[in-house]
Write a protein that holds these residues in place. Structure first.
Motif, mmCIF file in Angstrom:
data_model
loop_
_atom_site.group_PDB
_atom_site.id
_atom_site.type_symbol
_atom_site.label_atom_id
_atom_site.label_comp_id
_atom_site.label_asym_id
_atom_site.label_seq_id
_atom_site.Cartn_x
_atom_site.Cartn_y
_atom_site.Cartn_z
ATOM 1 N N VAL A 77 -1.464 -21.674 43.705
ATOM 2 C CA VAL A 77 -2.832 -22.173 43.745
ATOM 3 C C VAL A 77 -2.944 -23.246 44.821
ATOM 4 O O VAL A 77 -2.256 -24.270 44.763
ATOM 5 N N GLU A 78 -3.815 -23.004 45.798
ATOM 6 C CA GLU A 78 -3.978 -23.940 46.902
ATOM 7 C C GLU A 78 -4.960 -25.053 46.539
ATOM 8 O O GLU A 78 -5.653 -24.993 45.530
ATOM 9 N N LYS A 79 -5.010 -26.060 47.401
ATOM 10 C CA LYS A 79 -5.949 -27.168 47.226
ATOM 11 C C LYS A 79 -6.939 -27.160 48.393
ATOM 12 O O LYS A 79 -6.637 -26.652 49.481
ATOM 13 N N PHE A 80 -8.115 -27.721 48.156
ATOM 14 C CA PHE A 80 -9.154 -27.725 49.183
ATOM 15 C C PHE A 80 -10.112 -28.876 48.913
ATOM 16 O O PHE A 80 -10.011 -29.574 47.905
ATOM 17 N N VAL A 81 -11.078 -29.045 49.841
ATOM 18 C CA VAL A 81 -12.149 -30.034 49.681
ATOM 19 C C VAL A 81 -13.468 -29.295 49.557
ATOM 20 O O VAL A 81 -13.813 -28.458 50.399
ATOM 21 N N ALA A 82 -14.214 -29.581 48.496
ATOM 22 C CA ALA A 82 -15.505 -28.929 48.275
ATOM 23 C C ALA A 82 -16.589 -29.632 49.088
ATOM 24 O O ALA A 82 -16.668 -30.863 49.088
ATOM 25 N N ARG A 83 -17.430 -28.860 49.746
ATOM 26 C CA ARG A 83 -18.533 -29.436 50.521
ATOM 27 C C ARG A 83 -19.798 -29.589 49.696
ATOM 28 O O ARG A 83 -20.749 -30.222 50.140
#
Length: 368
Positions: free
Chosen positions: A306-312
């Motif tokens: 499971v990757e990580k990201f930044v929500a816009r």
């Protein structure tokens, strides 16, 4: 074919998809959420949850949040102390789109935003409790109304006084865990000029020309950036003004918004400096900031694959006050949310149950 055989051989997977089908089938556009709240009350009660419906103050029609917990305290009217509070919203944007499906996807309004998260969260915590991996008193469920408009449900939830150490919010994150999401500023710029005949431009003062200059300056300004959350971005959402092509426009207006990655007040100060600078062209400019929220930094959990990201996009997270640490995860993509073809992959819904189980287990072990 594969999805059908999987459902037949795995009852818990069939359960989450069956629940999600029911949720999508119920119309619950903002202000019309009560039917899905009533459905969840009945469903959760049958599954052994204690369910509290919280009325939304001054709401017409009548609307409720739903708060559920498995272990009822002896002294309190409702259980307010939980280690992990799982949350999402039950309202959707209009118009309602009926449920449909094929072998791979479930379609319909709310399928990914955010009823898939609701179904996956419920099934995940029920699995954990039945498997003895967490205690009943470790978790609570909070599903709110009004997220798509004014966040009134989450604001009202503050009066429940839930004391949680972690808040796991379900939104479509494309099966990634968010490191945070951007804040926001909503503002409007109103320009007042002087009308006149277009053949004699020197006799009037064009509100539109002045507004165009302001918007040009805003678009060519370097806004703050954050190494994790990225750039602050500007959107010119609506522009209006003037009455005819041969009349110098007396009025003009722009509604704008920012997705803020740093400090909202810092961005607002830049905005004021540009818009409210002294003018010599005789027009009057008014800036009104309608809303402002700082970005949210989220807790994360390491889950294999499971990757990580930044929500816009923006969520309900900032509106629940307290010391709880927020997390953000859910099946589906924000890129199809609110669209005519909103959908969620069946396999993602099933996999999200497993991921939520791992997240909740990790958080319960972290909790004091």
């Amino acid at each position: 074919m594969g999805a059908q055989s999987t459902e037949t051989s795995m009852p818990s997977q069939s359960k989450v998809l069956t629940l999600l089908r029911s949720l999508i089938s119920i119309r619950s556009t903002t202000l019309q959420e009560q039917s899905v709240v009533d459905f969840l009350k009945t469903y959760l009660t049958q599954q052994g949850w204690h369910v509290h419906l919280q009325p939304i103050p001054d709401s017409s029609p009548v609307r409720h949040n739903i708060y559920a917990y498995r272990s009822k305290p002896e002294t309190d009217n409702i259980r307010t102390n939980v280690k992990v509070l799982l949350n999402s919203h039950v309202d959707t944007v209009p118009p309602h789109i009926e449920l449909s499906e094929d072998d791979e996807n479930l379609y319909g309004r709310g399928s990914c935003d955010a009823k898939a998260s609701v179904a996956a969260q419920i099934c995940a915590v029920e699995d954990l409790i039945e498997e003895g991996k967490i205690a009943e008193e470790d978790v609570g469920l909070l599903y709110v109304v009004g997220e798509e408009t004014n966040h009134i449900g989450m604001i009202a939830a503050n009066s429940l006084n839930i004391n949680a150490q972690y808040l796991l919010v379900g939104e479509p994150t494309e099966m990634m865990i968010a490191e945070g999401h951007k804040g926001m500023i909503k503002a409007d710029i109103v320009v007042k000029g002087q009308a006149g005949h277009s053949g004699y431009p020197e006799r009037g003062k064009s509100a539109i020309a002045a507004l165009v200059d302001i918007l040009h300056d805003l678009q060519h300004t370097e806004w703050p950036s954050d190494p994790v959350l990225g750039a602050t971005t500007l959107n010119l959402g609506q522009i209006s003004g003037g009455v005819a092509a041969n009349v110098i426009p007396e009025d003009a207006r722009a509604d704008i918004s920012f997705r803020v990655s740093t400090n909202a007040e810092q961005v607002a100060a830049q905005l004021r400096t540009i818009v409210e600078q002294p003018r010599t062209d005789g027009v009057h400019v008014t800036l009104t900031i309608r809303g402002m929220q700082n970005p949210v930094r989220c807790e994360t959990v390491d889950v294999d694959g499971v990757e990580k990201f930044v929500a816009r996009y923006f969520t309900d997270i900032p509106y629940l006050k307290g010391t709880q640490k927020p997390l953000l995860f859910g099946p589906g993509s924000i890129l199809v949310a609110h669209s005519e073809k909103e959908f969620v992959k069946k396999d993602d819904v099933i996999r999200s149950v497993r991921i939520i189980k791992q997240i909740v287990q990790n958080l319960v072990h972290r909790a004091v």
